[in-house]
Design a protein around this motif. Sequence first.
Motif, PDB file in Angstrom:
ATOM      1  N   ARG A   2       0.934  -1.289  -0.062  1.00 37.86           N
ATOM      2  CA  ARG A   2       0.104   0.115  -0.035  1.00 37.86           C
ATOM      3  C   ARG A   2       0.653   1.312   0.035  1.00 37.86           C
ATOM      4  O   ARG A   2       1.660   1.621   0.752  1.00 37.86           O
ATOM      5  CB  ARG A   2      -0.927  -0.136   0.985  1.00 37.86           C
ATOM      6  CG  ARG A   2      -1.980  -1.114   1.319  1.00 37.86           C
ATOM      7  CD  ARG A   2      -2.812  -0.897   2.620  1.00 37.86           C
ATOM      8  NE  ARG A   2      -3.878  -0.174   2.285  1.00 37.86           N
ATOM      9  CZ  ARG A   2      -4.576   0.500   3.375  1.00 37.86           C
ATOM     10  NH1 ARG A   2      -4.054   0.260   4.655  1.00 37.86           N
ATOM     11  NH2 ARG A   2      -5.597   1.416   3.260  1.00 37.86           N
ATOM     12  N   GLU A  43      -3.841   3.089  10.244  1.00 37.85           N
ATOM     13  CA  GLU A  43      -3.518   2.282   9.109  1.00 37.85           C
ATOM     14  C   GLU A  43      -2.061   1.987   8.930  1.00 37.85           C
ATOM     15  O   GLU A  43      -1.303   2.563   9.398  1.00 37.85           O
ATOM     16  CB  GLU A  43      -4.069   3.065   7.820  1.00 37.85           C
ATOM     17  CG  GLU A  43      -5.404   3.078   7.833  1.00 37.85           C
ATOM     18  CD  GLU A  43      -6.176   1.708   7.759  1.00 37.85           C
ATOM     19  OE1 GLU A  43      -5.649   0.598   7.186  1.00 37.85           O
ATOM     20  OE2 GLU A  43      -7.492   1.461   7.943  1.00 37.85           O
ATOM     21  N   THR A  44      -1.921   0.982   8.220  1.00 32.10           N
ATOM     22  CA  THR A  44      -0.657   0.352   7.852  1.00 32.10           C
ATOM     23  C   THR A  44      -0.242   0.696   6.204  1.00 32.10           C
ATOM     24  O   THR A  44      -1.256   0.558   5.492  1.00 32.10           O
ATOM     25  CB  THR A  44      -0.333  -1.082   7.952  1.00 32.10           C
ATOM     26  OG1 THR A  44      -0.662  -1.434   9.421  1.00 32.10           O
ATOM     27  CG2 THR A  44       1.192  -1.430   7.839  1.00 32.10           C
ATOM     28  N   TYR A 176      -5.078  -3.063   5.892  1.00 31.90           N
ATOM     29  CA  TYR A 176      -3.906  -3.259   5.205  1.00 31.90           C
ATOM     30  C   TYR A 176      -3.824  -4.850   4.762  1.00 31.90           C
ATOM     31  O   TYR A 176      -3.801  -5.283   3.832  1.00 31.90           O
ATOM     32  CB  TYR A 176      -2.848  -3.197   6.117  1.00 31.90           C
ATOM     33  CG  TYR A 176      -1.537  -3.419   5.333  1.00 31.90           C
ATOM     34  CD1 TYR A 176      -0.473  -2.230   4.452  1.00 31.90           C
ATOM     35  CD2 TYR A 176      -0.677  -4.690   5.408  1.00 31.90           C
ATOM     36  CE1 TYR A 176       0.309  -2.776   3.810  1.00 31.90           C
ATOM     37  CE2 TYR A 176       0.477  -4.862   4.811  1.00 31.90           C
ATOM     38  CZ  TYR A 176       0.940  -4.022   4.046  1.00 31.90           C
ATOM     39  OH  TYR A 176       2.301  -4.236   3.391  1.00 31.90           O
TER      40      TYR A 176
END
Length: 231
Positions: A2, A43-44, A176
């Motif tokens: 991502r 978030e990752t 993720y």
Amino acid sequence: MRVVIADDEADVVAFLKSIVEELGHIAVSFADGNKLAQALMRETFDLVILDWNIPGKDGIDLLKWMQTALPEHPPVIMMTNRSAKKDISDALNAGADDYITKPEDRSVVAARINAMLRRNAGAGAFDAEAVYGKYHLNRLDQSVTVNGETITMTAKEFELADLFFRNADRTLSRNYIMETIWRTNAVLATRTLDMHISRVRAKLDLQPENGFRIFTVFGYGYRLETITTSN
């Protein structure tokens, strides 16, 4: 993987998004630095491509904030139209891992993104075979061997195990994992994730005595932790 594109210029976002997706990764865009900061806390991400003059927290403020506010933060490529040597040194000193001056050739940007992702992926992350303690992963036939015994796994179970081993000792958000393995972050699919993690944990016997354990990070996601035993 991502990749965040943090820029408020639509044409730049479209340009970078097409490169990231052509490289086989997921692109997530933000046009505001404050919203990006909020996302980084829950978030990752594997890489941030950051404009200096983004609204809200600007690029330099975000770089400094990441160094102190986040226990784990992704590498950052600063991509901006500022080309003065002082600007470049300021960005690198503030925490940027690379610096690209706009405009830049598409192939160069792609190469710099690939180089940064590979540099931060860890040893063996892109090899056909990798060994993590007693676990031998063959990515060509998607098999896992433990002490000479091949463990039967579905394709998704293998991909999930591979993702965790490649990111050992790194906390991964639920979104993720869902986007990387299932290409979705739908809330209704979270039970699928929990079920698959339970199966991977059981099939590979991921227990401290075997060198690894998967545990839940409440309100965030999961983490595969490397366990070092002392004699």
